[in-house]
Design an enzyme around this catalytic site. Structure first.
Site, PDB file in Angstrom:
ATOM      1  N   GLU A 148     -16.559   0.611 -31.099  1.00 28.83           N
ATOM      2  CA  GLU A 148     -15.971   1.798 -31.736  1.00 28.83           C
ATOM      3  C   GLU A 148     -16.618   3.049 -31.138  1.00 28.83           C
ATOM      4  OE1 GLU A 148     -14.847  -0.752 -35.707  1.00 28.83           O
ATOM      5  OE2 GLU A 148     -16.120   1.015 -35.951  1.00 28.83           O
TER       6      GLU A 148
ATOM      7  N   HIS B  53     -16.784   5.167 -38.055  1.00 31.38           N
ATOM      8  CA  HIS B  53     -16.113   4.020 -37.418  1.00 31.38           C
ATOM      9  C   HIS B  53     -14.761   4.432 -36.853  1.00 31.38           C
ATOM     10  CE1 HIS B  53     -18.461   0.551 -39.190  1.00 31.38           C
ATOM     11  NE2 HIS B  53     -18.944   1.583 -39.856  1.00 31.38           N
TER      12      HIS B  53
ATOM     13  N   GLU C 142     -13.507   6.222 -41.356  1.00 34.10           N
ATOM     14  CA  GLU C 142     -12.670   5.642 -40.285  1.00 34.10           C
ATOM     15  C   GLU C 142     -11.904   6.771 -39.613  1.00 34.10           C
ATOM     16  OE1 GLU C 142     -12.483   2.528 -39.322  1.00 34.10           O
ATOM     17  OE2 GLU C 142     -13.427   1.384 -40.956  1.00 34.10           O
TER      18      GLU C 142
ATOM     19  N   HIS D  77     -20.061  -1.205 -35.279  1.00 34.36           N
ATOM     20  CA  HIS D  77     -19.209  -2.087 -34.479  1.00 34.36           C
ATOM     21  C   HIS D  77     -19.255  -1.562 -33.047  1.00 34.36           C
ATOM     22  CE1 HIS D  77     -17.161  -2.832 -38.525  1.00 34.36           C
ATOM     23  NE2 HIS D  77     -17.863  -3.907 -38.215  1.00 34.36           N
TER      24      HIS D  77
END
Ligand SMILES: [Zn+2]
Length: 338
Positions: free
Chosen positions: A61, A154, A218, A58
């Site tokens: 990010e 991420h 994450e 993404h």
């Protein structure tokens, strides 16, 4: 040729649409810029460990992109001596340049061949990234002994009750790898979400197709380039540096990790679909039994057990897609480990 200022991120952002491949040497090995955002580093001494670090799948990010770029600079400058094979992927440079999550379609839904059903930049990119991983894992003499690792880093759109968490790919036999979980714990990961089904994410691709230990990780909230406090990733940076230098997976007690299993998937079944939560609700926020968390003209969803929590809520997507997951705390002691 070499990478100017040993800054692979700058090289990638300056060549978002393509780059002529080139080879260079660095203290302790040989590097190959194979394509935009595709960097392979081979240590002089052969290694059984093949590590993929992907970031920026993404584009906005940026924290993990800066973290991994710094690790690459350390290697290229000789401050860190590389002892494992390393493939660094900056997933979506076009979106990164425009500070967007993606251009046409969410890249992290397009792997394991799902790109074939889409058009546009991300579809081509997913195919290219799969190829890069496939080439990397097959480009070794002794395939039988190879330890294949892939950490896809991420940051999340929203805050999280557990700031850093990893998504464990769906394993059919329900057996989880103790060494990997202990590595995640040592890397400052607070929670592990155990997937309940196959997906089309990048990490699941490496797990399912290449039998790699592969995780989506994450690391907290999204911030623009230059505004990330990389000290928040200090544990991960230390454990990755140890892995790069010594080929060793740092280990911490699993008691610091919370495991969550998926009890339900919320699906947007109608244009009227909405979630009864605040816009800024954190991932892993829990609710009381009986709370109506989702409603539409076609359905309602009530929380089944007090403590059940929501992860990845998002209704800004087409009908038929996943609007969130309902997860339940599982005791680490109850998991089957190997
Ligand atoms: Zn992401």
């Amino acid at each position: 040729m070499s990478i100017l200022n040993n800054d692979f991120l700058a090289l990638t952002l300056a060549n978002q649409d393509g780059i002529t491949p080139f080879q260079f040497s660095f203290p302790g090995g040989i590097g190959f810029v194979e394509d935009t955002g595709v960097l392979r580093l081979e240590p002089t001494q052969s290694s059984a460990t093949s590590l993929v670090l992907s970031v920026g799948v993404h584009g906005n990010e940026t924290g993990p992109i800066e973290l991994v770029n710094q690790l690459v600079t350390n290697i290229l400058e000789g401050a860190v001596t590389l002892s494992v094979r390393l493939l660094v992927l900056i997933g979506n440079p076009v979106a990164a340049n425009s500070a967007k999550r993606f251009c046409d379609v969410n890249l992290n839904r397009l792997f394991s061949g799902a790109w074939q059903k889409f058009e546009g930049f991300e579809a081509k990119r997913a195919q290219r990234l799969e190829q890069a991983v496939s080439d990397f894992y097959s480009n070794v003499e002794n395939k039988a002994d190879q330890v294949k690792l892939h950490y896809d880093l991420h940051t999340a759109i929203r805050g999280s009750v557990y700031e850093k968490f990893a998504v464990y790919p769906y394993v059919e036999n329900g057996v989880y790898n103790q060494e990997q979980l202990a590595f995640l714990a040592a890397s400052g990961i607070d929670a592990v979400l155990l997937s309940h089904q196959p997906t089309t994410t990048f990490s699941y691709y490496s797990f399912a197709v290449h039998d790699a230990h592969a995780f989506t990780v994450e690391l907290g909230k999204v911030y623009p380039f230059g505004e990330n406090d990389l000290s928040r990733f200090a544990d991960l940076k230390d454990s990755l540096t140890l892995l790069l230098e010594k080929g060793v997976l740092a280990q911490s007690s699993l008691s610091s990790l919370c495991a969550f299993s998926v009890s339900d998937s919320l699906v947007k079944d109608d244009d009227s679909y909405e979630l009864s939560i605040a816009d800024d609700v954190k991932n892993f926020t829990s609710f009381e039994a009986g709370y109506r968390i989702a409603l539409s003209n076609k359905s309602d969803y009530y929380i089944k057990q007090t403590g059940d929590a929501i992860v990845f809520p998002n209704t800004n997507l087409p009908v038929g897609q996943r609007a969130g997951l309902i997860v339940r705390c599982a005791l680490m002691a109850d998991l089957t480990l190997n």
